[in-house]
Design a protein around this motif. Structure first.
Motif, short mmCIF file in Angstrom:
data_model
loop_
_atom_site.label_atom_id
_atom_site.label_comp_id
_atom_site.label_asym_id
_atom_site.label_seq_id
_atom_site.Cartn_x
_atom_site.Cartn_y
_atom_site.Cartn_z
N GLN A 1 0.84 -1.15 -0.14
CA GLN A 1 -0.10 0.15 -0.20
C GLN A 1 0.88 1.28 -0.11
O GLN A 1 0.68 1.98 -1.05
CB GLN A 1 -1.09 0.07 1.16
N ARG B 1 1.37 3.87 -3.18
CA ARG B 1 1.19 5.36 -2.99
C ARG B 1 2.21 6.13 -3.68
O ARG B 1 2.01 7.01 -4.20
CB ARG B 1 0.73 5.60 -1.67
N LYS B 2 3.25 5.74 -3.29
CA LYS B 2 4.61 6.45 -3.72
C LYS B 2 4.79 6.37 -4.80
O LYS B 2 5.03 7.45 -5.71
CB LYS B 2 5.69 5.78 -2.64
N THR C 1 2.43 8.64 -6.80
CA THR C 1 2.84 9.99 -7.10
C THR C 1 3.94 10.30 -7.78
O THR C 1 3.92 11.42 -8.50
CB THR C 1 3.43 10.53 -5.51
N ARG D 1 2.78 15.07 -15.06
CA ARG D 1 2.80 16.59 -15.23
C ARG D 1 3.89 17.14 -15.90
O ARG D 1 3.64 18.24 -16.51
CB ARG D 1 2.76 17.15 -13.61
N ARG E 1 4.40 20.42 -18.93
CA ARG E 1 5.03 21.61 -18.43
C ARG E 1 5.48 22.59 -19.63
O ARG E 1 6.19 21.93 -20.60
CB ARG E 1 5.90 21.30 -17.52
N LEU F 1 2.01 38.84 -16.18
CA LEU F 1 2.46 38.35 -15.08
C LEU F 1 2.55 36.78 -14.75
O LEU F 1 3.65 36.40 -14.29
CB LEU F 1 2.10 39.29 -13.84
#
Lengths: 455, 293
Positions: free
Chosen positions: A231, A235-236, A239, A246, A250, A270
């Motif tokens: 578990q 999760r790690k 991420t 992500r 970018r 800005l």
């Protein structure tokens, strides 16, 4: 006993490094500073202080404690009570142990562990080259697990009290016995270190941290411990995968939204707005060898991928020994009881037709004949196994066929690289066709999953 | 350079206990070291064992100000460190129309236009400060780089103003749930503390402290059941927070002792997954009553 505190500390740090705790000079200096602040009066404080400076993550604590008990032992030589005049009999020792277990008295238990190792654990001549102390021998002679019934009776003081918590007694006592066994092991290591030198004992007798245990030689307890890490690990990994996803999007400025946003700052852009790309979630197909010793590795990986399921749009799991079958429905969580997963797969899916030896060629052919449509251009295929074909045809064409359809194919091999293509292993032949990675520990698996799985 | 809040490990334990935080030896020792060596404290552990509470308790007993930086995905320099107050700068430029460029430029990059975010606030504070960086693992990698300068040397560099060094080092606490591996560089700058579930004696004391009015025997039973649950192979193990919640619930229900019915009905307070509840029910043999009723 040679050297003062600095030498002892340096040797201790060296032993930690050998066990995979990467403590550098800066940490050692911190540890020394901690000792200076805390003093050496209280061993518990010294332990915690050194741990704060040298340990860097949660899973390393067990290794640290074992090494600490070797390098900063609670005493030297035989324990205080063993030096007294009248020797105890085995029965007296068991009697006292039962009483201590009933009270849950940690102090007494650790004393008894020392006494037990001294009385029962010695083999060979005490100081001679072949001699030493064995935890196994101590426990074998002492048989603490046979005391459970007696302790239970002592705790209940006759009849059951009719309370809800009565049902917990047995398990609690079992845990205390387990704790006592741990203390015996620690004590035996300490005594052995006095006979045979600390470095040697530290190298061989300290159990490695869970994520560095070799899948192929992991004991049942270690595998159970590994399963408990699924578990947090998933999760790690999730991420990390999300972070990679992500990063990929970018840097592309969304001009329209940037201009719109700039109106609030007088037309000066800005805060640029970035373009989001809706991620297409990849599909995963697992193809696992479930024979014999490899099964532990395959089961673990299956559960891990299943725990990561929200990162993928679709997961299908296939298993084989000498015949392939789909086992996706057996791995779904909720229904999955990890402990018996392997056994259930073998009994409920058609994996074994003949003798239970893995047949890579046949199983791969079966997979390509029946389920090749599970593999598409968005699919990543992970093949898990040691590629030991038992002398059969490796069926490289089937692997090529899978590779031609899939986006990626990776082979994770739980054997060490130097053993590939020794004996009946066809690892290097397969490695010519698909990318093969050595995956011996949870640590390696975690790295591979983050690196290989598409985002 | 330490903060000098405490005089000894026992002093830490006693003071924290006074603030309602019962610390184990490990916690007290590490807090004392962090205080003495002036190093940040990285606290890891399962959710609900009191990582954030520890920082709050330290702030309370040392009479310092608590500055909290709650990390989340996408937190950036402007939220963590400092930001120029653009709107105010624009106003200032419009207000001083006759100024030369030189005047305006030096003026609008002054302290007045600087919005201090938690990290800068903690660094530049003159009073004793406890800096709590909560859930560090939720922040992105880049923020860690930012923390290195702040936590390593307790200083912040603002290009327009120069380097601001702390006059008083704050007592820094970073918490993490280990959803992401923090970088080695950050770990190296901190003392590490892994808070695990407390042992039964400590947990019993915690329950008695946090739930006054609970019967000693009931507290004992609660702690023992929780210990049994933690030994099971559950998806989410009950934490200290759950133990306290459960004890409060039982108190509110008016239960004097535990029995099958009470446990079965209130197990949802402790366990948050349906399959965990089912598994725990089997493990605690609750179904015997189900059959009977």
């Amino acid at each position: 006993m040679t050297g003062g505190v600095p030498e002892r500390l340096a040797a201790f740090v060296k032993a930690l490094r050998a066990q995979g705790i990467p403590a550098g000079p800066a940490e050692t200096v911190d540890a020394a500073a901690a000792l200076e602040v805390l003093g050496l009066d209280d061993r518990a404080l010294v332990r915690e202080g050194l741990a704060a400076a040298l340990v860097r993550r949660g899973g390393q604590r067990a290794v640290f404690d074992a090494a600490f008990d070797l390098y900063f032992p609670a005493g030297i030589g035989a324990p205080e009570r063993a030096r007294e005049d009248q020797p105890m009999t085995l029965e007296e020792l068991r009697e006292e142990l039962a009483a201590a277990l009933a009270d849950g008295d940690r102090q007494a238990l650790s004393q008894l562990a020392g006494l037990a190792v001294d009385m029962l654990g010695q083999y060979g001549s005490a100081s001679g080259p072949g001699g030493g102390f064995s935890a196994h021998q101590t426990l074998e002679r002492l048989q603490p697990q046979t005391l459970i019934a007696r302790v239970l009776a002592a705790v209940r003081g006759g009849g059951a009290r009719g309370e809800f918590t009565d049902r917990l007694d047995r398990d609690e006592i079992r845990r205390r016995v387990e704790g006592f066994r741990g203390q015996v092991r620690t004590e035996a290591r300490r005594r052995a270190a006095e006979v045979r030198g600390r470095e040697r004992v530290a190298k061989h007798a300290i159990a490695p941290a869970a994520d560095r245990v070799d899948f192929l030689i992991a004991s049942r307890n270690q595998l159970a411990e590994l399963r408990r890490t699924i578990q947090p690990l998933s999760r790690k990994l999730a991420t990390r995968l999300a972070a990679r996803r992500r990063r990929r999007t970018r840097g592309q400025v969304d001009l329209r939204r940037t201009l719109r946003r700039s109106l609030s700052t007088g037309g000066v852009p800005l805060r640029p707005a970035y373009r989001h790309r809706r991620p297409g979630r990849p599909e995963i197909v697992l193809l696992c060898d479930l024979s014999g010793s490899v099964a532990g590795f395959a089961n673990f990986t299956m559960l891990l991928v299943q725990a990561l399921r929200d990162q993928f749009s679709k997961i299908r799991v296939f298993a084989f020994v000498d015949s392939a079958d789909e086992v996706t429905h057996l791995v779904t969580t909720g229904a999955a009881d990890p402990e018996h997963l392997g056994a259930r797969m073998l009994s409920e899916a058609a994996l074994v037709r003949w003798d239970g030896h893995s047949d890579y060629g046949g199983s791969l052919r079966q997979f390509t004949e029946n389920w090749l449509d599970a593999v598409g251009p968005r699919t990543s295929v992970l093949i898990l196994g040691d590629a030991r074909t038992n002398g059969g045809d490796p069926n490289l064409d089937a692997v090529r066929a899978i590779k031609a359809r899939a986006r990626h194919v990776y082979w994770l091999n739980p054997e060490r690289r130097s053993l590939w293509s020794t004996g009946d292993s066809a690892a290097l032949e397969y490695a010519d066709v698909v990318e093969m990675h050595e995956c011996r520990t949870v640590h390696q698996l975690g790295t591979l999953v983050t690196r290989l799985l598409p985002v | 350079m330490g903060t000098g809040f405490f005089t000894s490990v026992d002093d830490v334990s006693a003071k924290l206990a006074g603030a309602g935080y019962l610390a184990s030896t490990a916690v007290a020792t590490t807090v004392f070291l962090a205080d003495r060596l002036g190093k940040p404290l990285l606290v890891e552990g399962p959710a609900g064992v009191g990582k954030t509470e520890l920082a709050k308790a330290v702030a309370q007993v040392s009479g310092s100000r608590l500055v909290r930086l709650q990390c989340y995905e996408g937190i950036d320099e402007a939220r963590a460190l400092y930001e120029w107050n653009h709107a105010k700068q624009l106003l200032r430029i419009t207000a001083g129309r006759d100024e030369t460029w030189e005047q305006a430029r030096t003026d609008i990059f002054g302290e007045e236009f600087l919005l201090r975010r938690p990290l800068l606030t903690a660094i530049s504070s003159d009073e004793p400060t406890v800096l709590l960086i909560d859930e560090t693992d939720k922040a992105d990698m880049e923020v860690e780089g930012l923390l290195l300068e702040v936590l390593g040397d307790f200083q912040v560099t603002v290009p327009e103003l120069g380097t601001i060094t702390a006059t008083r080092a704050p007592f820094a606490v970073l918490t993490s749930n280990a959803t992401r591996e923090l970088s080695e560089a950050l770990r190296r700058r901190c003392l590490f503390l892994h808070i695990d579930f407390p042992d039964e004696d400590l947990e019993r004391e915690i329950v008695r402290l946090k739930v006054p009015g609970i019967d000693a025997a009931l507290a004992d039973s609660v702690v023992r059941v929780i210990a049994a649950l933690r030994a099971m192979d559950l998806r989410k193990l009950p934490s200290v927070a759950e133990t306290i919640d459960w004890a409060r619930t039982l108190l509110a229900l008016g239960a004097a002792t535990l029995d099958e019915r009470v446990v079965r009905e209130s197990l949802g307070v402790v366990l948050k997954h349906q399959d965990d509840i089912a598994k725990a029910g089997a493990g605690l043999q609750l179904e015997q009553v189900l059959d009977a009723s």
